[in-house]
Design a protein around this motif. Structure first.
Motif, PDB file in Angstrom:
ATOM      1  N   PHE A 122       0.835  -1.206   0.000  1.00  0.00           N
ATOM      2  CA  PHE A 122       0.000   0.000   0.000  1.00  0.00           C
ATOM      3  C   PHE A 122       0.877   1.266   0.000  1.00  0.00           C
ATOM      4  O   PHE A 122       0.573   2.245  -0.683  1.00  0.00           O
ATOM      5  N   ALA A 123       1.948   1.199   0.780  1.00  0.00           N
ATOM      6  CA  ALA A 123       2.801   2.392   0.900  1.00  0.00           C
ATOM      7  C   ALA A 123       3.427   2.753  -0.450  1.00  0.00           C
ATOM      8  O   ALA A 123       3.468   3.928  -0.818  1.00  0.00           O
ATOM      9  N   VAL A 124       3.880   1.750  -1.188  1.00  0.00           N
ATOM     10  CA  VAL A 124       4.552   2.052  -2.452  1.00  0.00           C
ATOM     11  C   VAL A 124       3.551   2.535  -3.507  1.00  0.00           C
ATOM     12  O   VAL A 124       3.889   3.323  -4.386  1.00  0.00           O
ATOM     13  N   THR A 125       2.300   2.106  -3.389  1.00  0.00           N
ATOM     14  CA  THR A 125       1.304   2.468  -4.398  1.00  0.00           C
ATOM     15  C   THR A 125       0.585   3.769  -4.065  1.00  0.00           C
ATOM     16  O   THR A 125       0.277   4.549  -4.960  1.00  0.00           O
ATOM     17  N   PHE A 126       0.329   4.016  -2.797  1.00  0.00           N
ATOM     18  CA  PHE A 126      -0.513   5.159  -2.411  1.00  0.00           C
ATOM     19  C   PHE A 126       0.281   6.439  -2.137  1.00  0.00           C
ATOM     20  O   PHE A 126      -0.309   7.499  -1.957  1.00  0.00           O
ATOM     21  N   ILE A 127       1.576   6.332  -2.006  1.00  0.00           N
ATOM     22  CA  ILE A 127       2.394   7.515  -1.690  1.00  0.00           C
ATOM     23  C   ILE A 127       3.233   7.899  -2.905  1.00  0.00           C
ATOM     24  O   ILE A 127       3.990   7.074  -3.426  1.00  0.00           O
ATOM     25  N   PHE A 128       3.090   9.138  -3.383  1.00  0.00           N
ATOM     26  CA  PHE A 128       3.889   9.616  -4.524  1.00  0.00           C
ATOM     27  C   PHE A 128       5.014  10.539  -4.066  1.00  0.00           C
ATOM     28  O   PHE A 128       6.051  10.615  -4.694  1.00  0.00           O
ATOM     29  N   ASN A 129       4.736  11.276  -3.013  1.00  0.00           N
ATOM     30  CA  ASN A 129       5.704  12.258  -2.538  1.00  0.00           C
ATOM     31  C   ASN A 129       6.859  11.553  -1.822  1.00  0.00           C
ATOM     32  O   ASN A 129       6.627  10.886  -0.807  1.00  0.00           O
ATOM     33  N   PRO A 130       8.086  11.678  -2.320  1.00  0.00           N
ATOM     34  CA  PRO A 130       9.214  10.991  -1.681  1.00  0.00           C
ATOM     35  C   PRO A 130       9.364  11.342  -0.207  1.00  0.00           C
ATOM     36  O   PRO A 130       9.824  10.527   0.584  1.00  0.00           O
ATOM     37  N   ASP A 131       8.949  12.558   0.164  1.00  0.00           N
ATOM     38  CA  ASP A 131       9.097  12.971   1.568  1.00  0.00           C
ATOM     39  C   ASP A 131       8.125  12.254   2.496  1.00  0.00           C
ATOM     40  O   ASP A 131       8.274  12.315   3.717  1.00  0.00           O
ATOM     41  N   LEU A 132       7.113  11.615   1.940  1.00  0.00           N
ATOM     42  CA  LEU A 132       6.126  10.913   2.780  1.00  0.00           C
ATOM     43  C   LEU A 132       6.331   9.399   2.771  1.00  0.00           C
ATOM     44  O   LEU A 132       5.575   8.670   3.396  1.00  0.00           O
ATOM     45  N   GLN A 133       7.354   8.933   2.075  1.00  0.00           N
ATOM     46  CA  GLN A 133       7.559   7.476   2.005  1.00  0.00           C
ATOM     47  C   GLN A 133       8.042   6.928   3.344  1.00  0.00           C
ATOM     48  O   GLN A 133       8.884   7.540   3.996  1.00  0.00           O
ATOM     49  N   PRO A 134       7.520   5.753   3.743  1.00  0.00           N
ATOM     50  CA  PRO A 134       8.052   5.116   4.947  1.00  0.00           C
ATOM     51  C   PRO A 134       9.348   4.367   4.610  1.00  0.00           C
ATOM     52  O   PRO A 134       9.708   4.214   3.440  1.00  0.00           O
ATOM     53  N   ALA A 135      10.011   3.884   5.633  1.00  0.00           N
ATOM     54  CA  ALA A 135      11.318   3.256   5.422  1.00  0.00           C
ATOM     55  C   ALA A 135      11.225   1.967   4.595  1.00  0.00           C
ATOM     56  O   ALA A 135      12.152   1.652   3.843  1.00  0.00           O
ATOM     57  N   SER A 136      10.105   1.233   4.717  1.00  0.00           N
ATOM     58  CA  SER A 136       9.988  -0.022   3.946  1.00  0.00           C
ATOM     59  C   SER A 136      10.099   0.270   2.447  1.00  0.00           C
ATOM     60  O   SER A 136      10.675  -0.518   1.698  1.00  0.00           O
ATOM     61  N   VAL A 137       9.573   1.390   1.998  1.00  0.00           N
ATOM     62  CA  VAL A 137       9.663   1.776   0.585  1.00  0.00           C
ATOM     63  C   VAL A 137      11.006   2.463   0.304  1.00  0.00           C
ATOM     64  O   VAL A 137      11.639   2.224  -0.720  1.00  0.00           O
ATOM     65  N   GLY A 138      11.423   3.295   1.240  1.00  0.00           N
ATOM     66  CA  GLY A 138      12.678   4.023   1.056  1.00  0.00           C
ATOM     67  C   GLY A 138      13.857   3.094   0.830  1.00  0.00           C
ATOM     68  O   GLY A 138      14.689   3.331  -0.051  1.00  0.00           O
ATOM     69  N   ILE A 139      13.905   2.016   1.601  1.00  0.00           N
ATOM     70  CA  ILE A 139      15.016   1.069   1.447  1.00  0.00           C
ATOM     71  C   ILE A 139      14.995   0.466   0.042  1.00  0.00           C
ATOM     72  O   ILE A 139      16.036   0.310  -0.598  1.00  0.00           O
ATOM     73  N   ALA A 140      13.789   0.150  -0.442  1.00  0.00           N
ATOM     74  CA  ALA A 140      13.679  -0.446  -1.783  1.00  0.00           C
ATOM     75  C   ALA A 140      14.155   0.516  -2.871  1.00  0.00           C
ATOM     76  O   ALA A 140      14.575   0.086  -3.947  1.00  0.00           O
ATOM     77  N   ASN A 141      14.096   1.827  -2.584  1.00  0.00           N
ATOM     78  CA  ASN A 141      14.575   2.811  -3.568  1.00  0.00           C
ATOM     79  C   ASN A 141      16.053   2.663  -3.875  1.00  0.00           C
ATOM     80  O   ASN A 141      16.530   3.118  -4.911  1.00  0.00           O
TER      81      ASN A 141
END
Lengths: 276, 415
Positions: A212-231
């Motif tokens: 949900f986090a990777v799909t529903f959040i577009f703004n990089p500043d609002l990404q949680p760490a689970s998505v941030g690490i994948a970046n």
């Protein structure tokens, strides 16, 4: 006496083995983060961290992105925990103590929601979130995570409330207590260990959530760490030490939270084991 | 008792903090425009590549500084779930304004009407577009994309480990076997279902390099004898244990950069990414030494999201990107890849990377990694083929049966 000592030694060894299995992944992440490039794929893996490489943690935090991701994860996880436990307590109480039409069906439906994979719900929830302007907001993630974890929280708490003798509530009612007072003054203190356990479940569910986090959040500043690490995982290359450093930092707040509430969780596991 | 109270106090404070923080931060959303500036997002998995990512971000900054009306920023979409995430967002009427797609996802998005036509946005006749890759940007006379990156596949090899590159498949195999000892592997490729798109890219070179094809343009030919031959060569290398089995691309590419892998088939973009990981690595590039000189090419179009509210502004960015000086800069960032238009490689670039002409010489024999005639169905066909090939690698089925099964399943999908 000798047999007693042997038993103690065996128990200590068993505990150390279990502890080793549990802690080793965390340790290995730390060692990998602090490995030089040549150590990473050496024939003989390095077993101890190279503290001279500590700069990788500084670099990982330098831009402020990792700190922001961790803060977002913390907000989502704490928000989910508060909302799901806050709603789970009255829901569990209602399922346990009140008779109403459709109660059995509701319980089955709650169980049924646990069988739906997140990936199946992404598209319809995306449309719904768009309609209610919840995309690109941490509130949206708190709501969706709470929706997924609330059934299991409610069912666990229902089980805990089932175990409380009804006579206690009847006594409170005889003294003029209303159902809400009975719930908050009588039931909640008695099921505190179960509440702690469900809080842990809710917190970790939200802390680790990715789809949900990777799909529903577009703004990089609002990404949680689970998505941030994948970046960090690129198409053609991945900075392994940086990924491990951020992943290690990602585990620390979760471990700290568990240490904070473990006392209640453990007491919940032993509650009622000894009656005096 | 006091201790217990303190713990409850902490728990209450934490809960209150969580609620307040959630409420305070909940309604965050980036406005599309402010002060007359239109803000656009550009999603490209390239932003996550070491070496290329930071340079590409600087290239965006150059656009932002070149005018005052449009600001383009990188949308952070992780590579492992890039296509799935962006397509889900676009399918629901949201998502980034500009997207750099890989071909399978580009075809699927175009077919579903998720990509804005570009005919009115750019005048293609004004630019010296590379004909071979550009033909795939137009569907039924409608332009849906412009090449952002075109990159042919070649054989990368560690020049310290392999002084003379193999020129036949037999030499390729024997080199891989002789190099594999200790912590060094002769070769590396993707071999797990978790890297479906990557496995597809890798097996594409074996299929076409042995004279095969996924289709004849009208019918699928997944289980043709030529495909079986190429994929058997792929499986033989897997069975020979000359690759680091189980290692994902991130790991074995790092191993290549550290001199632990001898050879790898990859595209031109890998040059900059490898230097970004180890600038001192002595590596070189040669054509893939398979019987037929045909290989895959990464064609990555840049497209405008049909749901974007800033299509004209997104068009402004694409027009800026197509200007000759910006194409040259982009090509230098992307390494040995080509860009949309014909550009001359500088003397400095050729001196720094003498093997650049190897990639350029492969353009005529390179093909995008799509199933011709079934372009929009490529992601579905890819899934079926990769599942069955990986099953054969893992010994769950013999290769011929696996390809027969893939042919049957894929035929049902496209019927």
């Amino acid at each position: 006496m000798r047999r007693f000592r042997f038993g103690v030694t065996a128990r200590i060894v068993a505990v150390l083995v279990v502890l080793g299995v549990a802690v080793f992944p965390l340790y290995w992440m730390f060692v990998t983060a602090l490995s030089s490039n040549s150590d990473l794929f050496a024939d003989q893996p390095r077993l101890t961290p190279d503290l001279g490489q500590f700069g990788v943690f500084v670099d990982a935090l330098a831009e402020g992105k990792a700190a922001g991701w961790l803060l977002n994860s913390l907000i989502i996880a704490v928000g989910t925990m508060v909302l799901s436990v806050g709603l789970g307590i009255p829901l569990g109480y209602a399922l346990s103590r009140f008779s109403f039409w459709g109660k059995a069906v509701l319980t089955v439906v709650l169980l049924f929601t646990q069988m739906l994979p997140e990936a199946l719900m992404v598209v319809p929830l995306f449309a719904l979130f768009r309609r209610f302007e919840l995309l690109d907001s941490l509130t949206g993630l708190v709501l969706v995570n709470s929706a997924f974890v609330l059934p299991i929280v409610a069912l666990i708490l229902k089980g805990a409330i089932d175990g409380i003798p009804k006579e206690l509530e009847e006594a409170a009612r005889a003294d003029g207590a209303r159902p809400f007072t009975t719930l908050t003054r009588i039931n909640v203190p008695l099921i505190a260990p179960s509440i702690a356990a469900t809080a842990v479940i809710a917190f970790f569910h939200a802390w680790n959530e990715y789809v949900f986090a990777v799909t529903f959040i577009f703004n990089p500043d609002l990404q949680p760490a689970s998505v941030g690490i994948a970046n960090f995982i690129g198409e053609l290359g991945t900075p392994i030490q940086t990924v491990m450093a951020v992943a290690f930092l990602f585990t620390l707040p979760a471990v700290a939270f568990y240490l904070l509430v473990q006392k209640y969780v453990v007491s919940g596991m032993t509650a009622g084991a000894v009656k005096g | 008792m006091g201790n217990k109270r303190a713990h409850f106090g902490i728990a209450r404070a934490t809960c209150a903090l969580g609620l307040v923080a959630t409420l305070l931060t909940g309604c965050g959303s980036d406005g599309d425009s402010g002060g007359g500036v239109t803000k656009l997002t550009f999603a490209a998995s390239t932003f996550g590549d070491p070496g290329r990512g930071p340079l590409l971000t600087k290239w965006l900054d150059e656009f932002n500084q070149s005018q005052t009306k449009v600001q383009v920023s990188a949308a952070a979409v992780p590579y492992p779930t890039f296509g799935q995430t962006v397509l889900t967002q676009m399918g629901s009427g949201k998502g980034p304004d500009l997207i750099r797609f890989d071909m399978p996802e580009f075809e699927a998005a175009s077919d579903a009407g998720l990509v804005a036509p570009l005919d009115k946005v750019i005048d293609a006749g004004k630019y010296d577009l590379l004909k071979q890759p550009d033909q795939f940007m137009v569907h039924d006379g409608v332009r849906h994309g412009v090449i952002f990156e075109a990159s042919n596949y070649a054989m990368f090899y560690n020049a310290d480990l392999i002084p003379t590159p193999p020129t036949t498949y037999e030499q390729f195999t024997s080199t891989a076997k002789s190099l594999t000892k200790g912590d060094v592997f002769g070769l590396a490729f993707r071999q797990t279902e978790a890297e479906e798109a990557g496995v597809w890219q890798d097996i594409f070179n074996y299929v076409y390099g042995f004279g095969g094809a996924w289709s004849d343009g009208k019918n699928l030919t997944i289980n043709s004898p030529e495909n079986l031959k190429g994929l058997q060569a792929f499986k033989d290398l897997y069975d020979a244990n000359v690759i680091p089995r189980g290692a994902d691309a991130a790991t074995f590419r790092r191993m290549f950069a550290e001199g632990k892998v001898g050879m790898e088939l990859n595209n031109g973009g890998y040059v900059t990414a490898t230097r970004g990981q180890n600038a001192k690595l002595n590596f070189n590039v040669a054509p893939i030494p398979f019987p037929v000189r045909k290989q895959g090419a990464i064609l990555a179009p840049i497209v405008i999201n049909e749901a974007s509210e800033g299509k004209d502004e997104a068009g402004t960015f694409i027009k800026w990107a197509l200007e000759p000086q910006n194409q040259v800069k982009l090509q230098e960032i992307l390494g040995a890849s080509s860009v949309a238009t014909t550009t001359q490689r500088s003397a400095e670039a050729l001196k720094a990377t003498p093997f650049l002409p190897v990639f350029d010489g492969l353009t005529e024999t390179s093909l995008p990694q799509i199933v011709l005639g079934f372009e929009a169905k490529t992601p579905d066909i890819r899934k079926v083929v990769v599942q069955n090939v990986v099953a054969a690698l893992q010994g769950k089925a013999d290769l011929k049966s696996a390809l027969d099964r893939a042919q049957q399943q894929a035929s049902e999908l496209v019927r």
